[in-house]
Motif scaffolding. Structure first.
Motif, PDB file in Angstrom:
ATOM      1  N   ASP A 144      -8.401   4.039   3.645  1.00 11.83           N
ATOM      2  CA  ASP A 144      -7.258   3.225   4.073  1.00 11.83           C
ATOM      3  C   ASP A 144      -6.310   4.074   4.926  1.00 11.83           C
ATOM      4  N   TYR A 145      -5.997   5.281   4.458  1.00 13.02           N
ATOM      5  CA  TYR A 145      -5.062   6.151   5.184  1.00 13.02           C
ATOM      6  C   TYR A 145      -5.663   6.588   6.530  1.00 13.02           C
ATOM      7  N   LYS A 201       0.862  -1.190   0.000  1.00 14.37           N
ATOM      8  CA  LYS A 201       0.000   0.000   0.000  1.00 14.37           C
ATOM      9  C   LYS A 201       0.900   1.242   0.000  1.00 14.37           C
ATOM     10  N   THR A 238      -0.101   8.940  -2.437  1.00 12.29           N
ATOM     11  CA  THR A 238      -0.862   8.709  -3.670  1.00 12.29           C
ATOM     12  C   THR A 238      -1.004  10.036  -4.401  1.00 12.29           C
ATOM     13  N   GLY A 273      -0.325   8.735   5.827  1.00 12.48           N
ATOM     14  CA  GLY A 273      -0.426   8.808   4.370  1.00 12.48           C
ATOM     15  C   GLY A 273      -0.555  10.233   3.874  1.00 12.48           C
ATOM     16  N   VAL A 315      -3.572  12.535   8.331  1.00 13.90           N
ATOM     17  CA  VAL A 315      -3.312  12.291   6.908  1.00 13.90           C
ATOM     18  C   VAL A 315      -3.296  13.650   6.213  1.00 13.90           C
ATOM     19  N   VAL A 330      -8.595   5.280  -1.141  1.00 11.87           N
ATOM     20  CA  VAL A 330      -7.277   5.571  -0.558  1.00 11.87           C
ATOM     21  C   VAL A 330      -7.459   6.312   0.776  1.00 11.87           C
ATOM     22  N   ASP A 369       2.587   4.924   0.467  1.00 12.60           N
ATOM     23  CA  ASP A 369       2.633   5.944   1.519  1.00 12.60           C
ATOM     24  C   ASP A 369       2.087   7.267   0.988  1.00 12.60           C
ATOM     25  N   LYS A 424      -5.282   3.933   9.045  1.00 11.61           N
ATOM     26  CA  LYS A 424      -3.885   3.750   9.483  1.00 11.61           C
ATOM     27  C   LYS A 424      -3.330   4.991  10.170  1.00 11.61           C
TER      28      LYS A 424
END
Ligand SMILES: NC(=O)c1ccc[n+]([C@@H]2O[C@H](COP(=O)([O-])OP(=O)(O)OC[C@H]3O[C@@H](n4cnc5c(N)ncnc54)[C@H](OP(=O)(O)O)[C@@H]3O)[C@@H](O)[C@H]2O)c1
Length: 243
Positions: A121-122, A76, A80, A128, A171, A118, A78, A125
Motif C-alpha cells: 500500500d505504501y 489508512k 505502522t 508511509g 517509504v 502495508v 501514515d 502511494k
C-alpha cells in the motif's frame, strides 16, 4: 492529523508508544487480539490528548485475515508500528512443535504477512513509514532462546530488505532493536537494572527515530556495542558458554 497503526497494541511497550504519539497529536489505531479490553486506553488517549483513537481486531497468527483487516481500516495509517511478539517457552518448544511453531509464527510469519500488505500500500502511494520491533536476541543464537532469537533474526533481515526495497518508493523502514525492557514479557526475570529500559524509553526513542528517519536503533543505545562484542566471540568459545 496523521494516523499511527499499532499492531499488538495491548503490550506495555505498545501502550507507551500509543501515549507518546497521541501526545504528539497523532490519531491512534490500536490493533490487538480481544481489542475491546483496550477500551479504557482508547478513551484515555482520546480525552487526554484530544485525538481520535480506534480499536481494531487483529491476530498475528491468523494470516488469512490480514488483508481484510487492513482493508477494513477506516483511514489508512501514515505510520505502522509492528510491536507484537511472543517469547515462548524455549524448553517446551524443544520437544513440542506447536510451541516452536507459534514462536516462529508470531515473531516472523505473522509480522511478514501483515507488513507485506502495508508495504505494498505504501509503495503504491510512495508515502508511509513502517517501524518493526525486533530484538537483539536475533543477533546471535543462544541456547536459552534460539527459537525466539532465530525468528527475530529473520524479522531483522526482513526489515532490512524491505527498507532497501521501499527506499526507492520514498517509504521509510525503521528497525528497532531493544535489549532488555521491563514489560509483561520479562516479568519475574532477574534483569540487570543498568542494562534494562523502561517502555517509555523505547517509545521516546521510536518517536525520535521516526522523525529523523533513522534506519536502525538500539534501546538502550549501548546494546549496539554489547552485541558487537557478543558477535565477535569466536564460535569454538561461544558454543561452550551457558548463555
Ligand atoms: N521485553 C523485552 O525485554 C524485549 C526485548 C527485545 C524485544 N522485545 C520485543 O518487543 C515487543 C513488545 O514486547 P513486550 O516486551 O511489550 O512484551 P509483551 O507485553 O509480552 O507484549 C507482547 C504483545 O504481543 C502480542 N501478541 C502475541 N501474540 C499475538 C498474536 N498472535 N496476535 C496479536 N498480538 C499478539 C500480545 O498480545 P496480548 O496482549 O493479546 O497477549 C502482547 O500484547 C515484542 O516484539 C518483543 O519481542 C521485547
Amino acid at each position: 492529523m496523521p494516523t499511527v497503526l499499532i499492531l499488538g497494541a495491548g503490550s506495555d511497550m505498545a501502550i507507551a508508544i500509543a501515549k507518546k504519539f497521541a501526545a504528539e497529536k497523532y490519531n491512534i489505531q490500536l490493533a490487538a487480539r480481544n481489542s475491546t479490553r483496550l477500551q479504557p486506553l482508547q478513551s484515555d488517549l482520546a480525552i487526554r490528548y484530544d485525538i481520535s483513537a480506534s480499536l481494531h481486531e487483529f491476530d498475528a497468527e491468523k494470516t488469512e485475515g490480514h488483508a481484510s483487516f487492513y482493508a477494513s481500516l477506516p483511514v489508512k495509517p501514515d505510520i505502522t508500528i509492528c510491536v507484537f511478539g511472543y517469547l515462548g517457552d524455549q524448553k517446551l518448544a524443544e520437544t513440542d512443535w506447536k510451541e516452536c511453531h507459534r514462536t516462529i509464527q508470531v515473531n516472523y510469519t505473522g509480522a511478514v504477512s501483515i507488513l507485506n500488505i502495508v508495504a505494498n500500500d505504501y509503495a503504491a502511494k510512495s508515502a508511509g513509514i513502517i517501524a518493526g520491533i525486533s530484538s537483539v536476541a536475533g543477533e546471535r543464537g543462544r541456547q536459552s532462546n534460539y527459537f525466539y532469537g532465530s525468528a527475530k533474526a529473520g524479522f531483522t533481515a526482513y526489515l532490512s530488505g524491505m527498507r532497501n526495497r521501499l527506499f526507492h518508493h520514498k517509504v521509510h523502514v525503521l528497525s528497532v532493536q531493544p535489549g532488555f525492557v521491563y514489560t509483561r514479557m520479562t516479568e519475574g526475570m532477574p534483569l540487570p537494572k543498568p542494562l534494562t529500559a523502561k517502555p517509555e524509553e523505547v517509545a521516546n526513542a521510536i518517536y525520535k527515530a521516526v522523525l529523523k528517519k533513522k534506519n536502525v536503533i538500539y534501546v538502550k543505545w549501548f546494546w549496539r556495542w554489547i552485541m558487537l562484542i557478543i558477535k565477535s566471540i569466536p564460535e569454538p568459545i561461544f558454543k561452550k558458554l551457558k548463555l
